[in-house]
Design a protein around this motif. Structure first.
Motif, PDB file in Angstrom:
ATOM      1  N   TRP A  12       0.838  -1.202   0.000  1.00 47.80           N
ATOM      2  CA  TRP A  12       0.000   0.000   0.000  1.00 47.80           C
ATOM      3  C   TRP A  12       0.869   1.247   0.000  1.00 47.80           C
ATOM      4  O   TRP A  12       1.905   1.283   0.667  1.00 47.80           O
ATOM      5  CB  TRP A  12      -0.914   0.023   1.224  1.00 47.80           C
ATOM      6  N   LEU A  13       0.432   2.293  -0.705  1.00 51.24           N
ATOM      7  CA  LEU A  13       1.078   3.599  -0.720  1.00 51.24           C
ATOM      8  C   LEU A  13       0.249   4.638   0.017  1.00 51.24           C
ATOM      9  O   LEU A  13       0.784   5.602   0.544  1.00 51.24           O
ATOM     10  CB  LEU A  13       1.306   4.075  -2.162  1.00 51.24           C
ATOM     11  N   SER A  14      -1.072   4.456   0.027  1.00 48.09           N
ATOM     12  CA  SER A  14      -1.962   5.444   0.637  1.00 48.09           C
ATOM     13  C   SER A  14      -3.249   4.774   1.089  1.00 48.09           C
ATOM     14  O   SER A  14      -3.786   3.910   0.393  1.00 48.09           O
ATOM     15  CB  SER A  14      -2.288   6.538  -0.394  1.00 48.09           C
ATOM     16  N   GLY A  15      -3.740   5.161   2.265  1.00 45.96           N
ATOM     17  CA  GLY A  15      -5.021   4.677   2.753  1.00 45.96           C
ATOM     18  C   GLY A  15      -4.956   3.423   3.596  1.00 45.96           C
ATOM     19  O   GLY A  15      -5.916   3.073   4.265  1.00 45.96           O
ATOM     20  N   ALA A  16      -3.821   2.708   3.551  1.00 46.46           N
ATOM     21  CA  ALA A  16      -3.646   1.487   4.335  1.00 46.46           C
ATOM     22  C   ALA A  16      -2.149   1.223   4.467  1.00 46.46           C
ATOM     23  O   ALA A  16      -1.330   1.874   3.807  1.00 46.46           O
ATOM     24  CB  ALA A  16      -4.336   0.299   3.662  1.00 46.46           C
ATOM     25  N   THR A  17      -1.787   0.292   5.310  1.00 45.30           N
ATOM     26  CA  THR A  17      -0.385  -0.077   5.486  1.00 45.30           C
ATOM     27  C   THR A  17      -0.207  -1.565   5.222  1.00 45.30           C
ATOM     28  O   THR A  17      -1.167  -2.329   5.234  1.00 45.30           O
ATOM     29  CB  THR A  17       0.097   0.246   6.913  1.00 45.30           C
ATOM     30  N   GLY A  18       1.042  -1.953   4.992  1.00 45.08           N
ATOM     31  CA  GLY A  18       1.346  -3.361   4.780  1.00 45.08           C
ATOM     32  C   GLY A  18       1.369  -3.719   3.313  1.00 45.08           C
ATOM     33  O   GLY A  18       1.534  -2.874   2.443  1.00 45.08           O
ATOM     34  N   GLY A  19       1.192  -4.998   3.047  1.00 47.40           N
ATOM     35  CA  GLY A  19       1.226  -5.509   1.686  1.00 47.40           C
ATOM     36  C   GLY A  19       1.107  -7.016   1.714  1.00 47.40           C
ATOM     37  O   GLY A  19       0.684  -7.593   2.720  1.00 47.40           O
ATOM     38  N   GLY A  20       1.488  -7.653   0.627  1.00 52.74           N
ATOM     39  CA  GLY A  20       1.387  -9.099   0.586  1.00 52.74           C
ATOM     40  C   GLY A  20       1.693  -9.651  -0.779  1.00 52.74           C
ATOM     41  O   GLY A  20       2.364  -9.023  -1.599  1.00 52.74           O
ATOM     42  N   GLU A  21       1.182 -10.843  -1.019  1.00 59.99           N
ATOM     43  CA  GLU A  21       1.322 -11.524  -2.294  1.00 59.99           C
ATOM     44  C   GLU A  21      -0.063 -11.928  -2.757  1.00 59.99           C
ATOM     45  O   GLU A  21      -0.933 -12.223  -1.935  1.00 59.99           O
ATOM     46  CB  GLU A  21       2.198 -12.765  -2.148  1.00 59.99           C
ATOM     47  N   SER A  22      -0.277 -11.912  -4.066  1.00 57.86           N
ATOM     48  CA  SER A  22      -1.577 -12.303  -4.612  1.00 57.86           C
ATOM     49  C   SER A  22      -1.393 -13.023  -5.937  1.00 57.86           C
ATOM     50  O   SER A  22      -0.405 -12.820  -6.632  1.00 57.86           O
ATOM     51  CB  SER A  22      -2.500 -11.100  -4.765  1.00 57.86           C
ATOM     52  N   ASN A  23      -2.364 -13.864  -6.261  1.00 54.64           N
ATOM     53  CA  ASN A  23      -2.341 -14.645  -7.497  1.00 54.64           C
ATOM     54  C   ASN A  23      -3.693 -14.542  -8.186  1.00 54.64           C
ATOM     55  O   ASN A  23      -4.735 -14.539  -7.526  1.00 54.64           O
ATOM     56  CB  ASN A  23      -2.050 -16.109  -7.188  1.00 54.64           C
ATOM     57  N   TYR A  24      -3.641 -14.487  -9.516  1.00 50.74           N
ATOM     58  CA  TYR A  24      -4.837 -14.339 -10.336  1.00 50.74           C
ATOM     59  C   TYR A  24      -4.780 -15.328 -11.485  1.00 50.74           C
ATOM     60  O   TYR A  24      -3.706 -15.727 -11.924  1.00 50.74           O
ATOM     61  CB  TYR A  24      -4.923 -12.906 -10.879  1.00 50.74           C
ATOM     62  N   VAL A  25      -5.944 -15.699 -11.989  1.00 46.05           N
ATOM     63  CA  VAL A  25      -6.026 -16.635 -13.103  1.00 46.05           C
ATOM     64  C   VAL A  25      -7.020 -16.107 -14.128  1.00 46.05           C
ATOM     65  O   VAL A  25      -8.042 -15.510 -13.786  1.00 46.05           O
ATOM     66  CB  VAL A  25      -6.393 -18.061 -12.628  1.00 46.05           C
ATOM     67  N   GLU A  26      -6.700 -16.332 -15.390  1.00 42.75           N
ATOM     68  CA  GLU A  26      -7.547 -15.884 -16.488  1.00 42.75           C
ATOM     69  C   GLU A  26      -8.897 -16.566 -16.441  1.00 42.75           C
ATOM     70  O   GLU A  26      -8.991 -17.772 -16.211  1.00 42.75           O
ATOM     71  CB  GLU A  26      -6.856 -16.193 -17.811  1.00 42.75           C
ATOM     72  N   LEU A  27      -9.949 -15.780 -16.659  1.00 44.82           N
ATOM     73  CA  LEU A  27     -11.298 -16.332 -16.733  1.00 44.82           C
ATOM     74  C   LEU A  27     -11.546 -16.896 -18.122  1.00 44.82           C
ATOM     75  O   LEU A  27     -11.141 -16.293 -19.129  1.00 44.82           O
ATOM     76  CB  LEU A  27     -12.330 -15.232 -16.447  1.00 44.82           C
TER      77      LEU A  27
END
Length: 121
Positions: free
Chosen positions: A104-119
């Motif tokens: 996050w840069l603005s409005g929240a703190t922290g971060g993480g990892e995420s994964n997405y798949v094509e529909l």
């Protein structure tokens, strides 16, 4: 489009993606991302789930890598912005996958990892 970036354009342009895993983020079940690629420029819109509306802008950084800035308005009225760096891949079924590290840069703190798949169309 530069030849070295062509695979990403072919894998992302005018395609939609759903969340496969994002335990630390806001996007989740029901959030759909729609990407556009022009040369090495990437943009997308996203909405659904806790996201009322969102946008991303970024660039291709390598043969299978991208970096993005994102912003969204949540269904609770929060305005948030962040960054991500990702890898474009392909799963066993031939669907395009996206794996990101983000923060996050603005409005929240922290971060993480995420994964997405094509529909599927």
């Amino acid at each position: 489009m530069p030849t070295s970036f062509s695979p990403i354009g072919e894998r992302l342009h005018n395609r939609r993606f759903a969340v496969a895993n994002n335990s630390q983020g806001l996007s989740g079940a029901g959030t759909v991302f729609h990407y556009q690629v022009e040369g090495d420029a990437i943009s997308s819109t996203y909405q659904g789930g806790r996201i009322r509306t969102g946008r991303q802008v970024g660039r291709v950084t390598g043969a299978d890598t991208v970096e993005l800035l994102f912003q969204c308005l949540t269904t609770e009225g929060e305005l948030l912005a962040g960054w991500s760096r990702g890898t474009v891949g392909v799963d066993d079924a031939g669907r395009t996958t996206l794996a990101f590290v983000w923060g996050w840069l603005s409005g929240a703190t922290g971060g993480g990892e995420s994964n997405y798949v094509e529909l599927s169309v």
